[in-house]
Write a protein that holds these residues in place. Sequence first.
Motif, PDB file in Angstrom:
ATOM      1  N   THR A   5       0.846  -1.181   0.000  1.00 55.89           N
ATOM      2  CA  THR A   5       0.000   0.000   0.000  1.00 55.89           C
ATOM      3  C   THR A   5       0.882   1.231   0.000  1.00 55.89           C
ATOM      4  OG1 THR A   5      -1.679  -1.168   1.266  1.00 55.89           O
ATOM      5  CG2 THR A   5      -1.844   1.228   1.208  1.00 55.89           C
ATOM      6  N   ARG A   6       0.769   2.037  -1.035  1.00 60.15           N
ATOM      7  CA  ARG A   6       1.528   3.282  -1.099  1.00 60.15           C
ATOM      8  C   ARG A   6       0.638   4.396  -0.579  1.00 60.15           C
ATOM      9  NH1 ARG A   6       2.932   0.360  -5.594  1.00 60.15           N
ATOM     10  NH2 ARG A   6       5.158   0.023  -5.922  1.00 60.15           N
ATOM     11  N   LEU A   7       1.064   4.993   0.483  1.00 60.27           N
ATOM     12  CA  LEU A   7       0.257   6.007   1.131  1.00 60.27           C
ATOM     13  C   LEU A   7       0.746   7.388   0.732  1.00 60.27           C
ATOM     14  CD1 LEU A   7       0.089   4.435   4.690  1.00 60.27           C
ATOM     15  CD2 LEU A   7      -1.467   4.123   2.776  1.00 60.27           C
ATOM     16  N   ALA A   8      -0.161   8.194   0.256  1.00 59.33           N
ATOM     17  CA  ALA A   8       0.204   9.555  -0.125  1.00 59.33           C
ATOM     18  C   ALA A   8       0.566  10.353   1.110  1.00 59.33           C
ATOM     19  CB  ALA A   8      -0.968  10.220  -0.849  1.00 59.33           C
ATOM     20  N   SER A   9       1.480  11.284   0.933  1.00 57.45           N
ATOM     21  CA  SER A   9       1.875  12.122   2.065  1.00 57.45           C
ATOM     22  C   SER A   9       0.751  13.076   2.420  1.00 57.45           C
ATOM     23  CB  SER A   9       3.142  12.915   1.724  1.00 57.45           C
ATOM     24  OG  SER A   9       2.902  13.776   0.643  1.00 57.45           O
ATOM     25  N   VAL A  10       0.699  13.405   3.685  1.00 57.90           N
ATOM     26  CA  VAL A  10      -0.308  14.323   4.194  1.00 57.90           C
ATOM     27  C   VAL A  10       0.378  15.608   4.609  1.00 57.90           C
ATOM     28  CG1 VAL A  10      -1.865  14.767   6.122  1.00 57.90           C
ATOM     29  CG2 VAL A  10      -1.947  12.587   4.954  1.00 57.90           C
ATOM     30  N   ILE A  11      -0.162  16.714   4.177  1.00 64.46           N
ATOM     31  CA  ILE A  11       0.369  18.001   4.594  1.00 64.46           C
ATOM     32  C   ILE A  11      -0.491  18.509   5.733  1.00 64.46           C
ATOM     33  CG2 ILE A  11       0.847  20.371   3.906  1.00 64.46           C
ATOM     34  CD1 ILE A  11       1.243  19.397   1.093  1.00 64.46           C
ATOM     35  N   ALA A  12       0.100  18.606   6.897  1.00 65.58           N
ATOM     36  CA  ALA A  12      -0.628  19.076   8.069  1.00 65.58           C
ATOM     37  C   ALA A  12      -0.227  20.516   8.334  1.00 65.58           C
ATOM     38  CB  ALA A  12      -0.311  18.204   9.283  1.00 65.58           C
ATOM     39  N   LEU A  13      -1.132  21.431   8.086  1.00 68.58           N
ATOM     40  CA  LEU A  13      -0.868  22.839   8.319  1.00 68.58           C
ATOM     41  C   LEU A  13      -1.631  23.251   9.559  1.00 68.58           C
ATOM     42  CD1 LEU A  13      -1.243  24.152   4.664  1.00 68.58           C
ATOM     43  CD2 LEU A  13       0.848  23.597   5.883  1.00 68.58           C
ATOM     44  N   THR A  14      -0.906  23.549  10.607  1.00 68.25           N
ATOM     45  CA  THR A  14      -1.534  23.824  11.885  1.00 68.25           C
ATOM     46  C   THR A  14      -1.160  25.216  12.348  1.00 68.25           C
ATOM     47  OG1 THR A  14      -1.306  21.498  12.438  1.00 68.25           O
ATOM     48  CG2 THR A  14      -1.815  23.001  14.251  1.00 68.25           C
ATOM     49  N   GLY A  15      -2.147  26.019  12.654  1.00 65.33           N
ATOM     50  CA  GLY A  15      -1.890  27.333  13.218  1.00 65.33           C
ATOM     51  C   GLY A  15      -2.022  27.260  14.723  1.00 65.33           C
ATOM     52  N   VAL A  16      -0.993  27.666  15.432  1.00 68.12           N
ATOM     53  CA  VAL A  16      -0.997  27.562  16.881  1.00 68.12           C
ATOM     54  C   VAL A  16      -0.624  28.901  17.489  1.00 68.12           C
ATOM     55  CG1 VAL A  16      -0.026  26.390  18.872  1.00 68.12           C
ATOM     56  CG2 VAL A  16      -0.307  25.146  16.730  1.00 68.12           C
ATOM     57  N   ALA A  17      -1.473  29.416  18.343  1.00 66.63           N
ATOM     58  CA  ALA A  17      -1.151  30.620  19.100  1.00 66.63           C
ATOM     59  C   ALA A  17      -0.848  30.196  20.523  1.00 66.63           C
ATOM     60  CB  ALA A  17      -2.325  31.592  19.068  1.00 66.63           C
ATOM     61  N   ILE A  18       0.366  30.428  20.975  1.00 60.41           N
ATOM     62  CA  ILE A  18       0.817  29.931  22.268  1.00 60.41           C
ATOM     63  C   ILE A  18       1.050  31.106  23.201  1.00 60.41           C
ATOM     64  CG2 ILE A  18       2.574  28.560  23.446  1.00 60.41           C
ATOM     65  CD1 ILE A  18       3.215  27.318  20.730  1.00 60.41           C
ATOM     66  N   SER A  19       0.400  31.104  24.357  1.00 58.43           N
ATOM     67  CA  SER A  19       0.656  32.148  25.333  1.00 58.43           C
ATOM     68  C   SER A  19       1.973  31.866  26.032  1.00 58.43           C
ATOM     69  CB  SER A  19      -0.491  32.214  26.348  1.00 58.43           C
ATOM     70  OG  SER A  19      -0.581  31.005  27.059  1.00 58.43           O
ATOM     71  N   ALA A  20       2.467  32.849  26.772  1.00 62.95           N
ATOM     72  CA  ALA A  20       3.809  32.731  27.345  1.00 62.95           C
ATOM     73  C   ALA A  20       3.919  31.596  28.343  1.00 62.95           C
ATOM     74  CB  ALA A  20       4.184  34.048  28.012  1.00 62.95           C
ATOM     75  N   HIS A  21       2.803  31.178  28.950  1.00 65.42           N
ATOM     76  CA  HIS A  21       2.875  30.156  29.981  1.00 65.42           C
ATOM     77  C   HIS A  21       2.390  28.793  29.490  1.00 65.42           C
ATOM     78  CE1 HIS A  21      -1.208  31.851  30.130  1.00 65.42           C
ATOM     79  NE2 HIS A  21      -1.582  30.640  30.447  1.00 65.42           N
ATOM     80  N   ALA A  22       2.024  28.685  28.216  1.00 70.37           N
ATOM     81  CA  ALA A  22       1.442  27.436  27.716  1.00 70.37           C
ATOM     82  C   ALA A  22       2.523  26.428  27.362  1.00 70.37           C
ATOM     83  CB  ALA A  22       0.587  27.718  26.484  1.00 70.37           C
ATOM     84  N   THR A  23       2.139  25.135  27.389  1.00 69.19           N
ATOM     85  CA  THR A  23       3.029  24.095  26.895  1.00 69.19           C
ATOM     86  C   THR A  23       2.766  23.889  25.413  1.00 69.19           C
ATOM     87  OG1 THR A  23       1.420  22.412  27.532  1.00 69.19           O
ATOM     88  CG2 THR A  23       3.140  22.944  29.126  1.00 69.19           C
ATOM     89  N   ASN A  24       3.652  23.134  24.747  1.00 64.88           N
ATOM     90  CA  ASN A  24       3.528  22.893  23.316  1.00 64.88           C
ATOM     91  C   ASN A  24       2.951  21.505  23.071  1.00 64.88           C
ATOM     92  OD1 ASN A  24       4.849  25.353  22.686  1.00 64.88           O
ATOM     93  ND2 ASN A  24       6.801  24.391  23.149  1.00 64.88           N
ATOM     94  N   GLY A  25       2.086  21.388  22.075  1.00 63.27           N
ATOM     95  CA  GLY A  25       1.597  20.068  21.682  1.00 63.27           C
ATOM     96  C   GLY A  25       2.619  19.395  20.785  1.00 63.27           C
ATOM     97  N   TYR A  26       2.827  18.090  20.969  1.00 60.98           N
ATOM     98  CA  TYR A  26       3.875  17.399  20.223  1.00 60.98           C
ATOM     99  C   TYR A  26       3.360  16.332  19.271  1.00 60.98           C
ATOM    100  CZ  TYR A  26       7.501  19.430  23.139  1.00 60.98           C
ATOM    101  OH  TYR A  26       8.335  20.304  23.758  1.00 60.98           O
ATOM    102  N   PHE A  27       2.211  15.737  19.526  1.00 65.49           N
ATOM    103  CA  PHE A  27       1.884  14.482  18.880  1.00 65.49           C
ATOM    104  C   PHE A  27       0.801  14.636  17.825  1.00 65.49           C
ATOM    105  CE2 PHE A  27       3.029  13.315  23.356  1.00 65.49           C
ATOM    106  CZ  PHE A  27       4.352  13.032  23.046  1.00 65.49           C
ATOM    107  N   THR A  28       0.965  13.910  16.720  1.00 62.71           N
ATOM    108  CA  THR A  28      -0.052  13.901  15.685  1.00 62.71           C
ATOM    109  C   THR A  28      -1.286  13.162  16.195  1.00 62.71           C
ATOM    110  OG1 THR A  28       0.880  11.883  14.742  1.00 62.71           O
ATOM    111  CG2 THR A  28       1.645  13.966  13.828  1.00 62.71           C
ATOM    112  N   HIS A  29      -2.409  13.360  15.516  1.00 64.65           N
ATOM    113  CA  HIS A  29      -3.669  12.798  15.998  1.00 64.65           C
ATOM    114  C   HIS A  29      -3.859  11.346  15.581  1.00 64.65           C
ATOM    115  CE1 HIS A  29      -4.462  14.405  11.978  1.00 64.65           C
ATOM    116  NE2 HIS A  29      -5.400  13.500  11.870  1.00 64.65           N
TER     117      HIS A  29
END
Length: 228
Positions: A5-29
Amino acid sequence: MLQVTRLASVIALTGVAISAHATNGYFTHATSVKAQGMAGVATALAHDSLTAAVNPAAIGNLSAKQQLDLGVTYFKPERESRISGNPGLDGSFDGNDTKAFWMPEVGFARQHSDVLSYGIALYGNGGMNTDYARNPFDPSNASGSAGVNLEQLFVTSTVAYRLNDQHVLGLGLTWVHQSFKANGIQGFAMMSQDGGAVSNQGTDTSTGWGVKLGWQGEVLKERLTLVA
């Protein structure tokens, strides 16, 4: 016969607004490209051999007797932070000095007999790091660029056993390698018991093992599947 099975690549474009005290999300869904295309649905469906990452029983329900799955995700998140109400620190900061990430995946599964299947899956987490060329914490005695990065590589070997036409049990053994790096965040040293180890210490790595159990049960044919 081996099904590839040849799987096409997925382009994940994510806009993230992070406040100064927030942590970062790391993992794909989701783990595989197919599951990502279904908003992360995978536990109850035998998409491909990579479904073993979330439910090892799934490889017992694949349609092909042998299946090789190859995929790659191109991930380009938008990362920034805004600080306000803190004189001397206020501003907007671009965290996209590292702009994009490629995350490959490989899976293989084989039906050994009418009741026994086995497989292996290689996949990763990461790509949502932050990389600030202009350090938001310069006024707090931070130095150099700022950012954090977490990467994980998983290798899962799986065996699935079919109890009957409706129910499959699965067992997965997972090895994981993890690396983490944090730079330019010396301002947080006062919050740690070991302030000298908070930032600019290079890359730390660790490895570990884990076991996962899975079950897929088709309660109503092609209508309802329960999982655990």
